[in-house]
Design a protein around this motif. Structure first.
Motif, mmCIF file in Angstrom:
data_model
loop_
_atom_site.group_PDB
_atom_site.id
_atom_site.type_symbol
_atom_site.label_atom_id
_atom_site.label_comp_id
_atom_site.label_asym_id
_atom_site.label_seq_id
_atom_site.Cartn_x
_atom_site.Cartn_y
_atom_site.Cartn_z
ATOM 1 N N ALA A 13 11.320 -18.051 32.353
ATOM 2 C CA ALA A 13 11.085 -19.042 31.328
ATOM 3 C C ALA A 13 10.081 -18.558 30.448
ATOM 4 O O ALA A 13 9.292 -17.755 30.994
ATOM 5 N N PRO A 14 10.145 -18.805 29.177
ATOM 6 C CA PRO A 14 8.797 -18.387 28.404
ATOM 7 C C PRO A 14 7.675 -18.794 28.863
ATOM 8 O O PRO A 14 7.324 -20.031 29.055
ATOM 9 N N ARG A 68 4.242 -20.300 27.785
ATOM 10 C CA ARG A 68 3.571 -20.788 26.584
ATOM 11 C C ARG A 68 2.141 -20.707 26.124
ATOM 12 O O ARG A 68 1.671 -20.865 25.133
ATOM 13 N N ASN A 73 5.573 -17.100 34.601
ATOM 14 C CA ASN A 73 6.676 -17.108 33.678
ATOM 15 C C ASN A 73 7.034 -15.859 33.107
ATOM 16 O O ASN A 73 6.129 -15.204 32.571
ATOM 17 N N GLY A 110 9.733 -14.653 30.439
ATOM 18 C CA GLY A 110 10.761 -15.096 29.493
ATOM 19 C C GLY A 110 11.807 -13.783 29.432
ATOM 20 O O GLY A 110 11.458 -12.612 29.178
#
Ligand SMILES: C[S@@+](CC[C@H](N)C(=O)[O-])C[C@H]1O[C@@H](n2cnc3c(N)ncnc32)[C@H](O)[C@@H]1O
Length: 323
Positions: free
Chosen positions: A232-233, A235, A243, A245
C-alpha cells in the motif's frame, strides 16, 4: 545527529542570566552562530521554546549546544554516542530523553530494553525477531571470520544488534533513510556496548539515504533487510516502515543486492504474506530477476489485524548470489 560546525559568527557561551536574553541569542543564531548554554535545565528548555515560538529555524535551533556534563532531569541514554568535542546538541539530548520514555523489551536480545524514537517502528513482533535470529544462526557458519554485515532499514537497530550478538566479531553497518531511525540505532548500540551486550564499535550507522545511496562502493558478506511488507502506498515518511507501494522498495533493494555482496555473500529478507499470496509470488519473482537464489525459507505465524484472516505467515528468506 548534530554536525558541529563553527560558523563565521563563532561560538559563544551563554550563562545563567544570559539565558533570559532570548533576542540576543536569536540574533547570534540568526548569524549562523553556535550557542553553548550553561545554566539550569528549566531555563534552557524555556529558552528553546521561546526561540522556536519566535520563528528560529530548525537548523538554528540545532546550534544550541550543552556541555556533556550538564545536568539533565534524568541521565541521557547513549550520551557518548551523541558527543561532539565534549559538547552535545540540545536537540539530541531532548531526542534521547524522549526516546528513553519509549522502551520495549526484546526477548531475542535476552529481554534487553531498546529505546525507540516516537517516529520509528517499534519491533513489537517477537516471533519475527526470533525468526531473524534463527536465520542469522543459520548463515553464520558459512560466512568468513569478522564478516561485514549491512542492516538495511535498521529502524530501532534490532537486527543490527542481533547480528552483533550472534556474530560477535562482525562489523555491522546500519542504514535507513530516516535520521530518527539511525539515531535510535546509535543510542541503542552505544548502550548495548556500554553494558557489554555487544562489542564496542560493533555497530556503526551510515548517513541517511535511500537504500544503498550513501554507502559508496562498500560490499558486505551479509545483508539483512526486514522489509516493509504491506503493499500500500506510504502517505508519509513514517509509513515507509510498513508500507511499500507496488513493492517498489523491496524490488529495488533486491535488484541492487548482488552488486553489494562479497563472493559467497548472503542476504536475509524478512517478509510476510500480510498482503496475500500474490505479494509472496512477486517477491520470489523479484529475487529470481535480481539473480539471487533461495537457499532456505524459515517461517512462523503471527496474529494479524486483518479482518478476514486471524493469522499471517512471516518468513525469513536466506538468499545467495548465483555461483
Ligand atoms: C519493517 S521496518 C524494519 C525496522 C527494523 N529493521 C526492525 O526489524 O524492526 C523497515 C525499515 O526500512 C526503512 N526504509 C523504508 N524504505 C527505505 C528506503 N527506501 N531506504 C532506506 N530505508 C528504508 C524504514 O524507515 C524502516 O526503518
Amino acid at each position: 545527529m548534530a554536525v558541529f560546525r563553527a560558523h563565521s559568527a563563532g561560538v559563544r557561551v551563554f550563562e545563567n542570566r544570559d539565558l533570559e536574553a532570548s533576542d540576543r541569542i536569536a540574533r547570534h543564531l540568526g548569524r549562523g552562530g553556535v550557542a553553548i548554554l550553561d545554566g539550569p535545565w528549566e531555563k534552557i528548555i524555556r529558552l528553546r521554546r521561546t526561540l522556536a515560538a519566535k520563528g528560529a529555524s530548525r537548523e538554528a535551533l540545532r546550534n544550541l549546544m550543552l556541555r556533556a556534563d550538564a545536568a539533565t532531569p534524568q541521565p541521557v541514554p547513549g550520551l557518548p554516542a551523541l558527543l561532539r568535542d565534549g559538547l552535545v546538541a540540545l536537540d539530541d539530548v531532548l531526542f534521547a530523553l524522549r526516546s528513553a520514555e519509549n522502551t520495549h523489551p526484546v526477548e531475542a536480545l535476552g529481554g534487553s530494553l531498546i529505546t525507540v524514537h516516537p517516529d520509528v517502528l517499534v519491533p513489537r513482533s517477537q516471533p519475527l525477531i526470533w525468526l531473524i535470529r534463527r536465520a542469522l544462526e543459520r548463515v553464520r557458519p558459512d560466512l568468513p571470520p569478522a564478516p561485514a554485515v549491512l542492516d538495511m532499514g535498521c529502524g530501532s537497530g534490532v537486527c543490527a544488534l542481533l547480528a552483533a550478538q550472534v556474530m560477535p566479531d562482525a562489523a555491522v553497518l546500519a542504514a535507513d533513510h530516516l535520521p530518527e531511525a539511525l539515531a535510535s540505532t546509535a543510542v541503542n548500540a552505544a548502550r548495548f556496548a556500554a553494558e557489554g551486550r555487544i562489542r564496542a564499535g560493533a555497530v556503526a550507522t551510515a548517513e541517511p539515504g535511500d537504500l544503498y545511496e550513501t554507502l559508496g562502493d562498500r560490499r558486505f558478506d551479509l545483508i539483512i533487510f526486514n522489509a516493509p511488507w504491506v503493499v500500500a502506498p506510504a502517505r508519509n515518511r513514517m509509513e515507509t516502515a510498513l508500507n511499500d507501494g507496488g513493492q517498489r522498495t523491496i524490488r529495488r533493494f533486491l535488484a541492487g543486492a548482488p552488486a553489494r555482496l562479497n563472493p559467497g555473500g548472503r542476504v536475509i529478507v524478512g517478509y510476510s504474506d500480510h498482503s496475500g499470496p500474490r505479494a509472496i509470488a512477486n517477491l520470489e519473482r523479484f529475487i529470481a530477476e535480481a539473480g539471487l537464489r533461495i537457499l532456505g525459507r524459515l517461517s512462523d505465524r503471527i496474529k494479524t489485524h486483518r479482518k478476514k484472516r486471524a493469522w499471517e505467515a512471516i518468513y525469513a528468506y536466506d538468499l545467495a548470489g548465483r555461483e
